[in-house]
Design a protein around this motif. Sequence first.
Motif, PDB file in Angstrom:
ATOM      1  N   ARG A   1      58.537 112.312 101.454  1.00 15.87           N
ATOM      2  CA  ARG A   1      58.736 111.104 102.263  1.00 15.87           C
ATOM      3  C   ARG A   1      57.553 110.992 103.199  1.00 15.87           C
ATOM      4  O   ARG A   1      57.089 111.998 103.745  1.00 15.87           O
ATOM      5  N   VAL A   2      57.082 109.787 103.386  1.00 16.74           N
ATOM      6  CA  VAL A   2      55.961 109.553 104.293  1.00 16.74           C
ATOM      7  C   VAL A   2      56.338 108.441 105.255  1.00 16.74           C
ATOM      8  O   VAL A   2      56.800 107.376 104.835  1.00 16.74           O
TER       9      VAL A   2
ATOM     10  N   GLN B   1      52.777 100.830 100.437  1.00 18.54           N
ATOM     11  CA  GLN B   1      53.751 101.650  99.704  1.00 18.54           C
ATOM     12  C   GLN B   1      53.265 101.949  98.292  1.00 18.54           C
ATOM     13  O   GLN B   1      53.312 103.099  97.842  1.00 18.54           O
ATOM     14  N   ALA B   2      52.811 100.926  97.596  1.00 19.79           N
ATOM     15  CA  ALA B   2      52.354 101.115  96.216  1.00 19.79           C
ATOM     16  C   ALA B   2      51.199 102.108  96.148  1.00 19.79           C
ATOM     17  O   ALA B   2      51.168 102.984  95.276  1.00 19.79           O
ATOM     18  N   ALA B   3      50.255 101.993  97.068  1.00 17.91           N
ATOM     19  CA  ALA B   3      49.093 102.882  97.058  1.00 17.91           C
ATOM     20  C   ALA B   3      49.480 104.323  97.385  1.00 17.91           C
ATOM     21  O   ALA B   3      48.991 105.270  96.744  1.00 17.91           O
TER      22      ALA B   3
ATOM     23  N   MET C   1      46.626 104.943 112.479  1.00 17.31           N
ATOM     24  CA  MET C   1      47.275 105.408 111.250  1.00 17.31           C
ATOM     25  C   MET C   1      47.820 106.799 111.553  1.00 17.31           C
ATOM     26  O   MET C   1      47.075 107.767 111.587  1.00 17.31           O
ATOM     27  N   GLU C   2      49.095 106.860 111.822  1.00 13.13           N
ATOM     28  CA  GLU C   2      49.739 108.135 112.160  1.00 13.13           C
ATOM     29  C   GLU C   2      50.759 108.458 111.071  1.00 13.13           C
ATOM     30  O   GLU C   2      51.766 107.772 110.929  1.00 13.13           O
ATOM     31  N   PHE C   3      50.456 109.500 110.283  1.00 13.99           N
ATOM     32  CA  PHE C   3      51.306 109.894 109.171  1.00 13.99           C
ATOM     33  C   PHE C   3      52.220 111.048 109.563  1.00 13.99           C
ATOM     34  O   PHE C   3      51.787 111.997 110.200  1.00 13.99           O
ATOM     35  N   THR C   4      53.479 110.954 109.155  1.00 14.46           N
ATOM     36  CA  THR C   4      54.412 112.064 109.241  1.00 14.46           C
ATOM     37  C   THR C   4      54.903 112.295 107.815  1.00 14.46           C
ATOM     38  O   THR C   4      55.372 111.358 107.160  1.00 14.46           O
ATOM     39  N   VAL C   5      54.764 113.528 107.332  1.00 13.57           N
ATOM     40  CA  VAL C   5      55.085 113.844 105.942  1.00 13.57           C
ATOM     41  C   VAL C   5      56.254 114.826 105.898  1.00 13.57           C
ATOM     42  O   VAL C   5      56.297 115.793 106.658  1.00 13.57           O
ATOM     43  N   TYR C   6      57.176 114.558 104.994  1.00 11.17           N
ATOM     44  CA  TYR C   6      58.333 115.423 104.763  1.00 11.17           C
ATOM     45  C   TYR C   6      58.321 115.845 103.298  1.00 11.17           C
ATOM     46  O   TYR C   6      58.119 115.016 102.417  1.00 11.17           O
TER      47      TYR C   6
ATOM     48  N   ASN D   1      60.878 105.868  99.778  1.00  9.19           N
ATOM     49  CA  ASN D   1      60.592 107.037 100.611  1.00  9.19           C
ATOM     50  C   ASN D   1      59.352 106.850 101.476  1.00  9.19           C
ATOM     51  O   ASN D   1      58.958 107.766 102.183  1.00  9.19           O
ATOM     52  N   ILE D   2      58.727 105.688 101.399  1.00 11.26           N
ATOM     53  CA  ILE D   2      57.537 105.398 102.182  1.00 11.26           C
ATOM     54  C   ILE D   2      57.897 104.345 103.231  1.00 11.26           C
ATOM     55  O   ILE D   2      58.217 103.203 102.903  1.00 11.26           O
TER      56      ILE D   2
END
Length: 120
Positions: free
Chosen positions: A16-17, A39-41, A80-85, A114-115
């Motif tokens: 999940r992002v 999302q697609a990218a 652009m702040e990403f949080t990844v699970y 999930n994005i």
Amino acid sequence: NEYSSPFVIPCQQIVRVNLIWNTNATNTVSTDSVISLGQAAIVSYINGIYAGAPINLFELQAVFQSAVSGIIPAANLTRMEFTVYIDGVEVSAETGTGIIQGDAQSYLYTVPNNITITRG
């Protein structure tokens, strides 16, 4: 002669992002368009990572920038702040890098639901 050839299917890890983005562009930017393109990218990038290979946050940024470049020039992206699970657990990049490593024996997988992409 007959030979058996074992085929090992690696385990799947669900990714999940969450992305918080913003822009200083003066024109009106469609948030829905950014979400759709982004999302697609991101899904394509995550699902294209080979089994055992890590997520590269710098590549994730580049993929998002490229996807939305038709509506927001990269120079106008201000956040652009990403949080990844991975499998429901928040994971951070290895210290001093942009690399997020999953299980070395598994492959990473995600779907558009999930994005989450939020302007903020």
